[in-house]
Design a protein around this motif. Structure first.
Motif, PDB file in Angstrom:
ATOM      1  N   VAL A 168       0.842  -1.185   0.000  1.00  0.00           N
ATOM      2  CA  VAL A 168       0.000   0.000   0.000  1.00  0.00           C
ATOM      3  C   VAL A 168       0.881   1.240   0.000  1.00  0.00           C
ATOM      4  O   VAL A 168       1.811   1.343   0.799  1.00  0.00           O
ATOM      5  N   ILE A 169       0.598   2.157  -0.911  1.00  0.00           N
ATOM      6  CA  ILE A 169       1.235   3.471  -0.965  1.00  0.00           C
ATOM      7  C   ILE A 169       0.117   4.504  -0.977  1.00  0.00           C
ATOM      8  O   ILE A 169      -0.820   4.396  -1.774  1.00  0.00           O
ATOM      9  N   SER A 170       0.183   5.507  -0.121  1.00  0.00           N
ATOM     10  CA  SER A 170      -0.823   6.559  -0.110  1.00  0.00           C
ATOM     11  C   SER A 170      -0.156   7.901   0.135  1.00  0.00           C
ATOM     12  O   SER A 170       0.899   7.978   0.787  1.00  0.00           O
ATOM     13  N   VAL A 171      -0.774   8.971  -0.373  1.00  0.00           N
ATOM     14  CA  VAL A 171      -0.221  10.305  -0.230  1.00  0.00           C
ATOM     15  C   VAL A 171      -1.326  11.323  -0.489  1.00  0.00           C
ATOM     16  O   VAL A 171      -2.298  11.036  -1.211  1.00  0.00           O
ATOM     17  N   GLU A 172      -1.218  12.494   0.123  1.00  0.00           N
ATOM     18  CA  GLU A 172      -2.055  13.637  -0.191  1.00  0.00           C
ATOM     19  C   GLU A 172      -1.166  14.640  -0.946  1.00  0.00           C
ATOM     20  O   GLU A 172       0.002  14.821  -0.599  1.00  0.00           O
ATOM     21  N   VAL A 212       4.866  21.021  -6.188  1.00  0.00           N
ATOM     22  CA  VAL A 212       3.825  20.221  -5.557  1.00  0.00           C
ATOM     23  C   VAL A 212       4.061  20.183  -4.056  1.00  0.00           C
ATOM     24  O   VAL A 212       5.211  20.241  -3.590  1.00  0.00           O
ATOM     25  N   CYS A 213       2.984  20.121  -3.300  1.00  0.00           N
ATOM     26  CA  CYS A 213       3.042  19.883  -1.859  1.00  0.00           C
ATOM     27  C   CYS A 213       2.576  18.465  -1.585  1.00  0.00           C
ATOM     28  O   CYS A 213       1.565  18.017  -2.154  1.00  0.00           O
ATOM     29  N   LEU A 214       3.309  17.770  -0.743  1.00  0.00           N
ATOM     30  CA  LEU A 214       2.970  16.394  -0.373  1.00  0.00           C
ATOM     31  C   LEU A 214       2.693  16.334   1.117  1.00  0.00           C
ATOM     32  O   LEU A 214       3.321  17.027   1.912  1.00  0.00           O
ATOM     33  N   GLU A 215       1.771  15.438   1.461  1.00  0.00           N
ATOM     34  CA  GLU A 215       1.413  15.275   2.868  1.00  0.00           C
ATOM     35  C   GLU A 215       1.229  13.794   3.163  1.00  0.00           C
ATOM     36  O   GLU A 215       0.575  13.066   2.394  1.00  0.00           O
ATOM     37  N   ASN A 216       1.827  13.341   4.264  1.00  0.00           N
ATOM     38  CA  ASN A 216       1.641  11.979   4.781  1.00  0.00           C
ATOM     39  C   ASN A 216       1.839  10.926   3.686  1.00  0.00           C
ATOM     40  O   ASN A 216       0.917  10.183   3.327  1.00  0.00           O
ATOM     41  N   LEU A 217       3.044  10.868   3.145  1.00  0.00           N
ATOM     42  CA  LEU A 217       3.407   9.840   2.180  1.00  0.00           C
ATOM     43  C   LEU A 217       3.673   8.546   2.944  1.00  0.00           C
ATOM     44  O   LEU A 217       4.674   8.420   3.655  1.00  0.00           O
ATOM     45  N   LEU A 218       2.762   7.586   2.831  1.00  0.00           N
ATOM     46  CA  LEU A 218       2.809   6.347   3.620  1.00  0.00           C
ATOM     47  C   LEU A 218       3.169   5.173   2.730  1.00  0.00           C
ATOM     48  O   LEU A 218       2.614   5.014   1.637  1.00  0.00           O
ATOM     49  N   ASN A 225       5.658   6.688   7.515  1.00  0.00           N
ATOM     50  CA  ASN A 225       5.449   8.014   6.954  1.00  0.00           C
ATOM     51  C   ASN A 225       6.795   8.524   6.457  1.00  0.00           C
ATOM     52  O   ASN A 225       7.661   8.929   7.237  1.00  0.00           O
ATOM     53  N   LEU A 226       6.995   8.457   5.143  1.00  0.00           N
ATOM     54  CA  LEU A 226       8.305   8.750   4.576  1.00  0.00           C
ATOM     55  C   LEU A 226       8.687  10.216   4.754  1.00  0.00           C
ATOM     56  O   LEU A 226       9.871  10.535   4.894  1.00  0.00           O
ATOM     57  N   ILE A 227       7.698  11.124   4.753  1.00  0.00           N
ATOM     58  CA  ILE A 227       8.035  12.533   4.975  1.00  0.00           C
ATOM     59  C   ILE A 227       8.494  12.735   6.416  1.00  0.00           C
ATOM     60  O   ILE A 227       9.441  13.497   6.689  1.00  0.00           O
ATOM     61  N   GLY A 228       7.855  12.040   7.342  1.00  0.00           N
ATOM     62  CA  GLY A 228       8.299  12.111   8.727  1.00  0.00           C
ATOM     63  C   GLY A 228       9.710  11.574   8.899  1.00  0.00           C
ATOM     64  O   GLY A 228      10.522  12.135   9.647  1.00  0.00           O
ATOM     65  N   LEU A 229      10.018  10.476   8.181  1.00  0.00           N
ATOM     66  CA  LEU A 229      11.380   9.934   8.246  1.00  0.00           C
ATOM     67  C   LEU A 229      12.380  10.917   7.653  1.00  0.00           C
ATOM     68  O   LEU A 229      13.478  11.095   8.191  1.00  0.00           O
ATOM     69  N   ALA A 230      12.010  11.554   6.530  1.00  0.00           N
ATOM     70  CA  ALA A 230      12.912  12.524   5.918  1.00  0.00           C
ATOM     71  C   ALA A 230      13.135  13.721   6.835  1.00  0.00           C
ATOM     72  O   ALA A 230      14.260  14.232   6.943  1.00  0.00           O
ATOM     73  N   LYS A 231      12.114  14.148   7.509  1.00  0.00           N
ATOM     74  CA  LYS A 231      12.230  15.287   8.419  1.00  0.00           C
ATOM     75  C   LYS A 231      13.146  14.959   9.588  1.00  0.00           C
ATOM     76  O   LYS A 231      13.873  15.826  10.095  1.00  0.00           O
ATOM     77  N   ASN A 232      13.156  13.686  10.000  1.00  0.00           N
ATOM     78  CA  ASN A 232      14.010  13.239  11.104  1.00  0.00           C
ATOM     79  C   ASN A 232      15.337  12.681  10.610  1.00  0.00           C
ATOM     80  O   ASN A 232      16.036  11.997  11.375  1.00  0.00           O
ATOM     81  N   ASN A 233      15.670  12.923   9.335  1.00  0.00           N
ATOM     82  CA  ASN A 233      16.959  12.515   8.756  1.00  0.00           C
ATOM     83  C   ASN A 233      17.182  11.013   8.843  1.00  0.00           C
ATOM     84  O   ASN A 233      18.284  10.543   9.127  1.00  0.00           O
ATOM     85  N   ASP A 234      16.155  10.246   8.593  1.00  0.00           N
ATOM     86  CA  ASP A 234      16.289   8.794   8.594  1.00  0.00           C
ATOM     87  C   ASP A 234      17.178   8.370   7.430  1.00  0.00           C
ATOM     88  O   ASP A 234      17.091   8.914   6.318  1.00  0.00           O
ATOM     89  N   GLN A 235      18.046   7.375   7.658  1.00  0.00           N
ATOM     90  CA  GLN A 235      19.023   6.965   6.648  1.00  0.00           C
ATOM     91  C   GLN A 235      18.376   6.301   5.432  1.00  0.00           C
ATOM     92  O   GLN A 235      19.003   6.202   4.367  1.00  0.00           O
ATOM     93  N   HIS A 236      17.145   5.816   5.571  1.00  0.00           N
ATOM     94  CA  HIS A 236      16.504   5.142   4.442  1.00  0.00           C
ATOM     95  C   HIS A 236      15.829   6.102   3.483  1.00  0.00           C
ATOM     96  O   HIS A 236      15.350   5.700   2.423  1.00  0.00           O
TER      97      HIS A 236
END
Length: 1225
Positions: A178-182, A300-306, A311-322
């Motif tokens: 499952v992939i979802s995004v706003e 484009v603006c993206l929100e809650n890319l799951l 939540n990949l945007i949350g991981l990017a914001k926290n500098n996750d290595q993946h």
């Protein structure tokens, strides 16, 4: 858990268009509060007022409650609800994609709460009054309910290429991904998501002209190995789906991809489409390579890319290595903003005929010059965009759309030129008009569009003001249509934005606050465009088009009709075609009516006894098999032109199906013994079929042939003739009738490899008869009788069809109720059928009046349809009655009770009579099964000849059957399903037919007291003779009748016939009948009067006629065609051709049945050809030998100018001792 959102806000969170006084300020508009004047009231009460609330942050809103102003007569009775993230670019909340208004209050104190069916996520809320207490003012207190909304947002502005997620090695793939995004954007094109698979295969989500495309990509060239999901040059894309529309409206849209095996559900907002992933894209490839977001210059603006619960945007914001942010150059890490940075763009909507925007124009720096710029989007092909007066010439400039092209017209003097095309596609289009130094230019879409130029001889400048969308003089009343107030062009309905006048931006917010210009009937700071074709309401492949207010469906070529292409134009079976009066031929059959199964072309073989639906496959001929070295088995597959679901439906609804299965053999065994393994078998049934080890004419599972079932095989020790393994040719053939094993899909023949083995097989077409749905009926003998079924689900489209017959003058056929909604069809009087329903807009009725009584105990057909556009009702062959649905109303039909047939829930106004073939949305309700267990209702309904007996022609007699009727053609000279097929024969020299009547003593032999009427019949006092003929012979004898008392009657063709003293001769005035054309003759004698009639001539009468005696007749004979010969109640030619063994006829010479007497061959020509065709056997992968085939072809070409040209083929191939028949061409 939801909680109140407004009550705790400070006054600064409230804004309004105006306020009546300080005590009526918007900050007092809180539910159940009495501060100030007890709520908000604007300075003036009109539809341009609004109240706005800032919730402080994006919040999930689930409900809205309103209340009037405390202690007053001020309240709202209806309103609009708007949401926004920024306080600009408002979006109207709609209940059902069309209903925009909400019900308000009926007094100042009660609270009316509306729960949103789909929660809204927004920071700002705006309420716009529509109606209010006519004896008061606008007054409002409100509350909203909801809960916090968790979000991770990022903004891509083109400087960063995108986001890449690489899963850890231990992350496990699952059968479901499952992939979802706003997302929100102003750009109508760009790459949104991409998932990479094996060998360069991938899935992409791409925005194209405001629609979201799901693409399967393959054949990619990788430019950057480390980040292989970027930098591709896509060489081949395959579109799998297209969803959504107007996705560039800068509002949030939800996208979700859910993969289950090789199937993927793609959801955009509230609409889902199921697609199949190509086999090249495996489950492993999707899970091992991550999704990505990329496209250079795609803002484009993206929100809650799951993805996988992360939540990949949350991981990017926290500098996750993946999660990696890649720059546009693919060489360094990019930068993103973890907020949605969006520009403020104020649009204005022109929704109706009186919409206009009037703006003052600042004089340009250079005299005689003008510059006007704007963007627009619309669905309409025509409409006025702007107009202004010329200051010096006294003329007018009009810029308008016509046929989706831009036209500029300057009146006095007249100058017209064009630019652009297809501008009604709903996309934003930019327009610039500039006039400098005698040079006039109109540009559409800048470099992507077109430019038109002119050099007028007069200066083009704006006098003082410009009107957008229309021009209405101040003070013109809305109903005024005088020349001064009339718009000479079609109204513009659409959106405009980015307005500039003489290179200065127009501040539309100042316009909204009445600080600049003037306007009427417009919506500022929003674009209210709606795509009424997404999702398309047109069914069955109908093509959707639209204007600003309505959509249209083009059903041509789809096989369906109606406002939404819902109802099939074809019948559901051959049985139905027969009862419309059709005879054998090819017909399109739609087995499920308005259901999803497509129509199919079948052959309907309508005989006197049954009506067969015949479905061919790719090889219905008898096919030879010869031994091939090294080949132990021979297999063949049969392909049917119909789809799997079509075949299954046909077999299921038929009473009986059969298919011939034959095997001709010489030293080729078939099944051997029931105890041993069979040499051959076949596959039959749904899909690819299941293995079957019995043969035609035997029972399933018996491993026998027909002769084994009847005990007459050539070798009693075996159960098939071919299992005797003899050197002489024999065969096993018969019909397969077990429906679960049909149709035959393939054959596997095993004993064909031995020396001397020869075989041939034939699998005939699938033939089915009897339509269980068409005759499914129930009889209701009391007004309190009814049948009940589960709730009918026809939310957006519903069609109901049935047949009825009754002697009552009224009664309810069908009823289904909801809480407020309902649907009902009834016989309201003896001459009227009424269709009524309510979907929330109030009851709507459609009725059809009949010119004949409907309670005549004959079958009558009713077809009712309701969809989002209209309701229609058809009765028999009367014109359909239609009623349009409201353009902006409820359209979901919500029912929750049982469906009542033949009565109502109140047991009143029930129907007495028969209901048959009841279908709801193409599904037949089994009335007979339910009637068997229901008191007061009987299954079945006899008595069909009263309705269908008129189909039996030419003295054919209607015979009742349990399911239907049959035309008995025994007393008729015709044959066929309706006794309309001519019985004709070609006579050659020496050909004659003699019909012998019984002698009188044979009748009296067993009865000594024979009634006098018998003798009277034997001494006929009158005759009725009729026949048709075609000949070149003259003279010729057509008919000769003699009695036991030496009385004679003869009918001849002769140009000149002299009377003799022995007979009286009656001559027709028609001359030249021996001309090869078809002529009909009728002779009627009663007592001493006789008449002869030839069509298109007057009748010739002769009185005092005793008898006709003509000598020397036997030597004349007849060569030509005789057809439909009838003598009183006897048809001698029909008896000779169809029943020669059971009729008292004697045939001399060659008598050949033909269609020479048919009306189709009257003006046509027939050709008989014989071909000898040499075919290269290389077609069968053997180039050394040749195959000579003698081909006899007999066909007829109808050359009648008034008839459709048709060619009929009947072909036979002869090869050695076998006839290989081509059934149909």
């Amino acid at each position: 858990k939801t909680h109140p959102l407004v009550s705790g806000l400070p006054p600064s969170s409230f804004r309004s268009s105006s306020q009546l006084s300080v005590s009526h300020a918007p900050g007092f508009a809180k539910l159940n509060r009495r501060e100030g004047a007890g709520g908000w009231s604007p300075l003036t009460s009109d539809r341009y007022q609004w109240l706005e609330v800032d919730l402080g942050e994006r919040t999930k809103i689930t409900a809205v409650a309103t209340q009037g102003r405390y202690g007053s007569s001020d309240w709202l009775s209806s309103y609009l609800l708007m949401f926004s993230d920024t306080g600009h670019n408002w979006k109207q909340y709609r209940q059902e994609d069309s209903i925009g208004s909400f019900p308000g209050n009926s007094n100042a104190d009660s609270v009316v709460q509306y729960k949103l069916r789909q929660p809204a996520v927004a920071r700002f809320l705006r309420l716009i009054p529509l109606d209010w207490n006519p004896n008061g003012r606008i007054g409002l207190r409100l509350e909203t309910y909801g809960c916090p909304y968790s979000e991770y947002v990022m903004s891509l502005d083109g400087s960063s290429a995108g986001l890449v997620y690489r899963g850890s090695p231990e992350s496990r793939q699952t059968s479901t991904e499952v992939i979802s995004v706003e997302f929100k954007t102003q750009r109508n094109s760009g790459m949104l998501l991409h998932a990479e698979g094996q060998e360069g295969h991938g899935l992409s989500l791409e925005l194209d002209r405001g629609k979201l495309l799901l693409l399967f990509t393959q054949g990619t060239e990788i430019l950057e190995e480390s980040w292989s999901i970027f930098g591709h040059i896509y060489l081949q894309n395959c579109r799998l789906a297209s969803l959504g529309s107007l996705l560039d409206d800068q509002h949030w849209h939800h996208v979700k991809m859910e993969r289950r095996g090789f199937h993927l559900n793609l959801t955009v907002d509230k609409h889902t489409e199921r697609v199949q992933i190509p086999a090249e894209f495996t489950a492993h490839s999707l899970s091992s390579h991550p999704p990505s977001v990329s496209k250079k210059n795609f803002h484009v603006c993206l929100e809650n890319l799951l993805f996988r619960g992360l939540n990949l945007i949350g991981l990017a914001k926290n500098n996750d290595q993946h999660v990696i942010i890649i720059s546009a150059s693919f060489l360094s890490q990019g930068n993103v903003t973890f907020s949605c940075a969006e520009s403020v763009s104020v649009a204005v909507t022109f929704p109706g005929p009186r919409s206009f925007l009037q703006l003052p124009v600042v004089t340009a720096s250079s005299p005689g010059g003008v510059s006007v710029g704007f963007q627009f989007r619309t669905w309409n092909k025509a409409g006025l965009l702007f107009t202004f007066d010329l200051p010096q010439q006294g003329g007018v400039v009009w810029l308008y759309l016509s046929d989706a092209r831009l036209r500029l017209q300057i009146h006095k003097p007249i100058c017209i030129f064009l630019s652009g095309s297809g501008l009604n596609d709903g996309q934003w289009h930019s327009v610039e008009l500039t006039s400098r130094r005698g040079h006039l230019t109109v540009t559409v879409d800048k470099e992507e569009g077109g430019t038109a130029t002119a050099n007028p001889t007069f200066p083009v400048a704006i006098d003082s003001q410009i009107f957008f969308g229309g021009k209405w003089l101040i003070g013109c009343p809305s109903e005024d249509d005088t020349k001064e107030c009339r718009n000479p062009f079609n109204i513009f309905q659409g959106c405009m934005s980015h307005l500039t006048l003489n290179n200065l931006d127009v501040d539309l917010i100042r316009v909204q606050r009445k600080q600049l210009g003037n306007y009427s009937n417009v919506q500022i700071d929003m674009c209210g465009i709606i795509d009424r074709c997404s999702p398309s309401r047109c069914e069955h492949g109908g093509r959707c088009s639209q204007s600003w207010t309505v959509f249209h469906c083009n059903c041509s070529g789809s096989g369906y009709t109606g406002a939404t292409c819902h109802s099939s134009v074809y019948e559901q079976s051959c049985e139905a075609y027969k009862h419309n009066g059709n005879t054998s031929g090819h017909f399109y059959v739609d087995v499920d009516g308005s259901g999803p199964i497509k129509p199919q072309l079948v052959y309907c073989n309508m005989t006197e006894d049954n009506t067969w639906m015949v479905i061919q496959h790719n090889n219905t001929e008898t096919t030879r098999i010869r031994a091939s070295p090294g080949v132990n088995q021979y297999s063949v597959h049969f392909h049917y032109p119909t789809e799997e679901e079509q075949l299954s439906a046909i077999i299921s609804q038929s009473e009986h199906c059969q298919q011939e299965l034959s095997y001709h053999c010489k030293k080729s065994r078939l099944l051997n013994t029931p105890e041993g393994s069979p040499f051959s078998w076949w596959f039959g049934g749904p899909g690819s079929g299941h293995p079957q080890t019995y043969w035609g004419g035997a029972q399933p599972g018996s491993q026998q042939c027909s002769c084994g079932l009847h005990g007459d095989c050539v070798d009693p020790q075996h159960y098939c003739n071919c299992d005797a393994d003899r050197s002489q040719w024999t065969e096993d053939s018969g019909l397969l009738t077990h429906k679960a094993s049909l149709p035959v899909r393939s054959l596997v023949l095993g004993d064909v490899h031995r020396p001397g083995s020869e075989a041939a097989y034939r699998v005939g077409p699938l033939s089915c008869r009897g339509d269980k749905n068409f005759w499914n009926a129930a009889f209701f003998d009391k007004e309190t009788s009814y049948l009940h079924f589960p709730t009918f689900h026809g939310e957006l489209s519903a069609d109901i069809s049935f047949m009825f017959k009754t002697t009552s003058s009224s009664g309810v056929f069908l009823e289904n109720l909801g809480i407020k909604d309902f649907i009902r069809i009834e016989l309201s009087s003896s001459t009227q059928v009424l269709f009524s329903f309510d979907v929330g807009n109030g009851p709507l009725e459609v009725h059809v009046n009949s010119s004949v009584p409907l309670n005549d105990n004959r079958w009558h057909r009713v077809r009712a349809e309701r969809n989002v556009k209209e309701a229609s009702l058809r009765l028999d062959h009367f014109p359909a009655a239609t009623q349009e649905a409201p353009a902006d109303g409820h359209f979901h039909l919500q029912l929750n009770s049982q469906l009542f047939i033949g009565g109502t829930a109140s047991r009143q106004k029930g129907f007495r009579g028969c209901i048959r073939s009841l279908q709801l949305n193409g599904v037949t309700l089994d009335l007979e099964e339910r009637a068997q267990i229901t008191p007061g209702v009987r299954p079945g309904c006899p008595g069909h000849c009263s309705s269908y007996g008129s189909l039996c022609q030419n003295q054919g007699r209607c015979v009742e059957r349990d399911n239907g009727f049959q035309c008995h053609c025994g007393p008729s000279a015709y044959t066929g399903v309706f006794c309309t097929t001519e019985v004709s024969a070609s006579f050659k020299a020496g050909t004659s037919v003699s019909y012998t009547f019984k002698e009188p003593y044979e009748l009296m032999r067993n009865n000594s007291a024979l009634p006098s009427s018998i003798y009277s019949d034997m001494t006929l006092k009158g005759e009725n003779v009729s026949l048709s003929f075609r000949t070149f012979q003259s003279p010729a004898l057509l008919l000769y009748v003699s009695s036991y008392y030496r009385e004679y009657l003869a009918l001849l063709v002769r140009y000149k016939l002299d009377s003799s003293g022995d007979a009286e001769v009656l001559k027709s005035r028609v001359r030249g009948v021996a001309n090869g054309q078809l002529h009909s003759v009728s002779i009627r004698r009663t007592a001493h009067a006789v008449s002869v009639q030839v069509p298109r001539t007057n009748t010739t009468h002769l009185t005092n006629y005793d008898c006709v005696y003509l000598s020397r007749l036997a030597s004349l004979g007849f060569t030509g065609c005789l057809s439909v010969v009838h003598f009183n109640s006897i048809s001698p030619l029909k008896a000779a051709l169809l029943h020669p063994d059971t009729s008292p006829v004697v045939i001399s010479g060659p008598l050949v049945q033909s269609n020479c007497g048919s009306s189709a061959s009257t003006n046509g020509k027939s050709f008989c050809l014989r071909f000898v065709v040499t075919l290269q056997k290389g077609l069968y992968k053997n180039k050394k030998s040749k195959l000579n085939i003698g081909l006899n072809v007999l066909f007829q070409v109808n050359l009648s100018a008034s008839a459709e040209r048709k060619v009929h083929f009947s072909s036979f191939l002869k090869m050695k001792k076998y006839d290989l028949r081509i059934i149909e061409w």
